[in-house]
Design an enzyme around this catalytic site. Structure first.
Site, PDB file in Angstrom:
ATOM      1  N   ILE A 123     -24.484  -7.778 -16.488  1.00  0.00           N
ATOM      2  CA  ILE A 123     -23.051  -7.854 -15.729  1.00  0.00           C
ATOM      3  C   ILE A 123     -22.348  -7.639 -16.699  1.00  0.00           C
ATOM      4  O   ILE A 123     -21.387  -6.375 -16.899  1.00  0.00           O
ATOM      5  CB  ILE A 123     -22.202  -8.899 -15.584  1.00  0.00           C
ATOM      6  CG1 ILE A 123     -23.775  -9.567 -13.978  1.00  0.00           C
ATOM      7  CG2 ILE A 123     -20.380  -9.157 -15.083  1.00  0.00           C
ATOM      8  CD1 ILE A 123     -23.497  -8.803 -13.251  1.00  0.00           C
TER       9      ILE A 123
ATOM     10  N   CYS B 244     -25.525 -14.617 -24.745  1.00  0.00           N
ATOM     11  CA  CYS B 244     -25.279 -13.571 -23.807  1.00  0.00           C
ATOM     12  C   CYS B 244     -25.818 -12.228 -24.411  1.00  0.00           C
ATOM     13  O   CYS B 244     -25.769 -12.153 -25.238  1.00  0.00           O
ATOM     14  CB  CYS B 244     -23.606 -12.902 -23.728  1.00  0.00           C
ATOM     15  SG  CYS B 244     -23.561 -11.642 -22.405  1.00  0.00           S
TER      16      CYS B 244
ATOM     17  N   THR C 200     -28.411 -19.378 -10.207  1.00  0.00           N
ATOM     18  CA  THR C 200     -29.091 -18.427  -8.906  1.00  0.00           C
ATOM     19  C   THR C 200     -28.838 -18.452  -7.796  1.00  0.00           C
ATOM     20  O   THR C 200     -28.637 -17.608  -6.893  1.00  0.00           O
ATOM     21  CB  THR C 200     -30.183 -17.438 -10.202  1.00  0.00           C
ATOM     22  OG1 THR C 200     -29.892 -17.187 -11.052  1.00  0.00           O
ATOM     23  CG2 THR C 200     -30.371 -17.198  -9.146  1.00  0.00           C
TER      24      THR C 200
ATOM     25  N   LYS D 232     -17.090 -18.591 -15.616  1.00  0.00           N
ATOM     26  CA  LYS D 232     -18.073 -17.407 -15.971  1.00  0.00           C
ATOM     27  C   LYS D 232     -17.487 -17.587 -17.743  1.00  0.00           C
ATOM     28  O   LYS D 232     -15.990 -17.330 -17.396  1.00  0.00           O
ATOM     29  CB  LYS D 232     -17.824 -16.065 -15.223  1.00  0.00           C
ATOM     30  CG  LYS D 232     -17.565 -14.913 -15.911  1.00  0.00           C
ATOM     31  CD  LYS D 232     -18.800 -14.222 -15.793  1.00  0.00           C
ATOM     32  CE  LYS D 232     -19.709 -13.043 -16.572  1.00  0.00           C
ATOM     33  NZ  LYS D 232     -20.693 -13.356 -16.629  1.00  0.00           N
TER      34      LYS D 232
HETATM   35  O1  RRO Z   1     -22.167 -11.121 -18.535  1.00  0.00           O
HETATM   36  C1  RRO Z   1     -23.689 -10.880 -18.425  1.00  0.00           C
HETATM   37  O2  RRO Z   1     -23.813 -10.061 -18.415  1.00  0.00           O
HETATM   38  C2  RRO Z   1     -24.148 -12.336 -18.554  1.00  0.00           C
HETATM   39  C3  RRO Z   1     -23.785 -13.261 -19.393  1.00  0.00           C
HETATM   40 BR1  RRO Z   1     -22.162 -13.370 -20.408  1.00  0.00          BR
HETATM   41  C4  RRO Z   1     -24.608 -14.442 -20.160  1.00  0.00           C
HETATM   42  O3  RRO Z   1     -24.507 -15.141 -20.891  1.00  0.00           O
HETATM   43  N1  RRO Z   1     -26.065 -14.779 -19.441  1.00  0.00           N
HETATM   44  C5  RRO Z   1     -26.198 -13.092 -18.401  1.00  0.00           C
HETATM   45  O4  RRO Z   1     -27.288 -13.731 -18.194  1.00  0.00           O
HETATM   46  N2  RRO Z   1     -25.345 -12.741 -18.447  1.00  0.00           N
END
Ligand code: RRO
Length: 319
Positions: free
Chosen positions: A71, A130, A269, A45
């Protein structure tokens, strides 16, 4: 049996199936289902300099053939990551691709510097795409100059033995324009693609389903978009390797990415419904390549770009 050795520029992996950043934390949960060292690598992550709590809940919503996440880069910060997560992965013999993120160039540089010299770190995936940040101005991968600035600074600061891949967004007019800017800044390859920006409205409450309003769309719904991006970047920059991802659930899905020009793939996913998906995809991909007469994975990379004459010249391959 096909030789599944994967080559991502300077990096060689025993096989081409990796996890996708954000879908398997640092691999511990998946290790209950299969040995994480059996994968090409574990992609962690995205990690930032300091601990971060992320966006408010709800943070996930189901969509047709996919899901939306918001997230917001939750994580323990680089020092805790190195002491706990990276140490655990190294202890278990996993090769590690560390996804790094930052709100500004200096933060990427700080994180990259701290990872220098760690033998378990096979490569850095520089997440410049992101979607879940406060301002679209922070999505570096939507702007060629910002992308180039981050990639150039990370390349200069990072351990020269650690290749750096830029993770790009499909939410741009021309992904090859951004890819070229990263190439000029010294990137070693690309991770394609991050999620697409989406929004779901709950028709009972008649308000957005996610507290952060928008989120990143992933899953099989985005696979054709991802394959298109891999195809375009392979065409534009055939000398730079691609790690392909977006809705891969089976070996044939993975094969599609390889034929489009990816040298390896990430499974993301799919692990939420089937935690063993990466290892199953690896077995299915191996069988699919062997069935089609490929002696090596390398021979299949970008095969769909070849002319009829070039395909026919590969006598071993049933076309
Ligand atoms: O952490 C997130 O919400 C997130 C990241 Br870093 C990303 O690169 N892609 C995504 O869909 N969520």
């Amino acid at each position: 049996m096909t030789d599944l050795t994967a080559r991502l520029g300077p990096l060689t992996l025993p096989n081409p199936v990796l996890t996708a950043s954000g879908c398997a934390a640092a691999g511990r949960e998946l290790h209950q289902f299969f040995d994480v060292a059996a994968l090409g690598a574990v992609v962690t992550k995205s990690i930032m300099a300091k601990p971060r709590s992320g966006r408010p809940t709800p943070r996930m919503a189901e969509t047709p053939s996919g899901m939306l996440n918001s997230i917001g880069l939750q994580g323990p910060g680089i020092d805790s990551f190195i002491a706990n997560d990276l140490a655990w992965l190294a202890e278990h013999g996993a090769r590690v691709v560390v996804s790094i993120a930052g709100t500004h160039t200096d933060e990427y540089v700080e994180v990259a510097r701290k990872l220098a010299g760690h033998p378990a770190v096979a490569m850095l995936e520089v997440n410049i795409s992101c979607p879940n940040v406060e301002s679209r101005g922070q999505v570096f991968a939507c702007d060629a100059i910002a992308s180039s600035r981050v990639i150039g600074a990370v390349r200069r600061a990072a351990d020269p033995a650690q290749p750096i891949f830029a993770k790009l967004s499909p939410d741009v007019t021309d992904i090859t324009f951004i890819a070229r800017a990263c190439a000029d800044a010294g990137v070693d390859g690309f991770s394609l693609i991050n999620t697409l920006l989406g929004l779901v409205i709950d028709t009972d409450t008649m308000t957005p389903a996610l507290a952060g309003l928008t989120g990143g769309l992933s899953g099989p719904a985005i696979r054709p978009v991802a394959v298109r991006c891999v195809w375009q970047v392979r065409n534009a920059l055939p000398h730079l390797p691609i790690l392909g991802m977006g809705g891969i659930r089976s070996g044939l899905d993975a094969l599609e990415f390889i034929l489009a020009g990816a040298s390896a793939v990430s499974v993301g996913t799919a692990v939420f419904g089937d935690p063993s998906a990466p290892i199953r995809v690896l077995a299915e991909l191996g069988a699919a390549l062997a069935e089609r007469g490929f002696e090596t994975l390398q021979d299949a990379v970008g095969f769909a770009h070849l002319s009829t004459a070039e395909r026919a010249a590969r006598a071993a391959v049933r076309v």
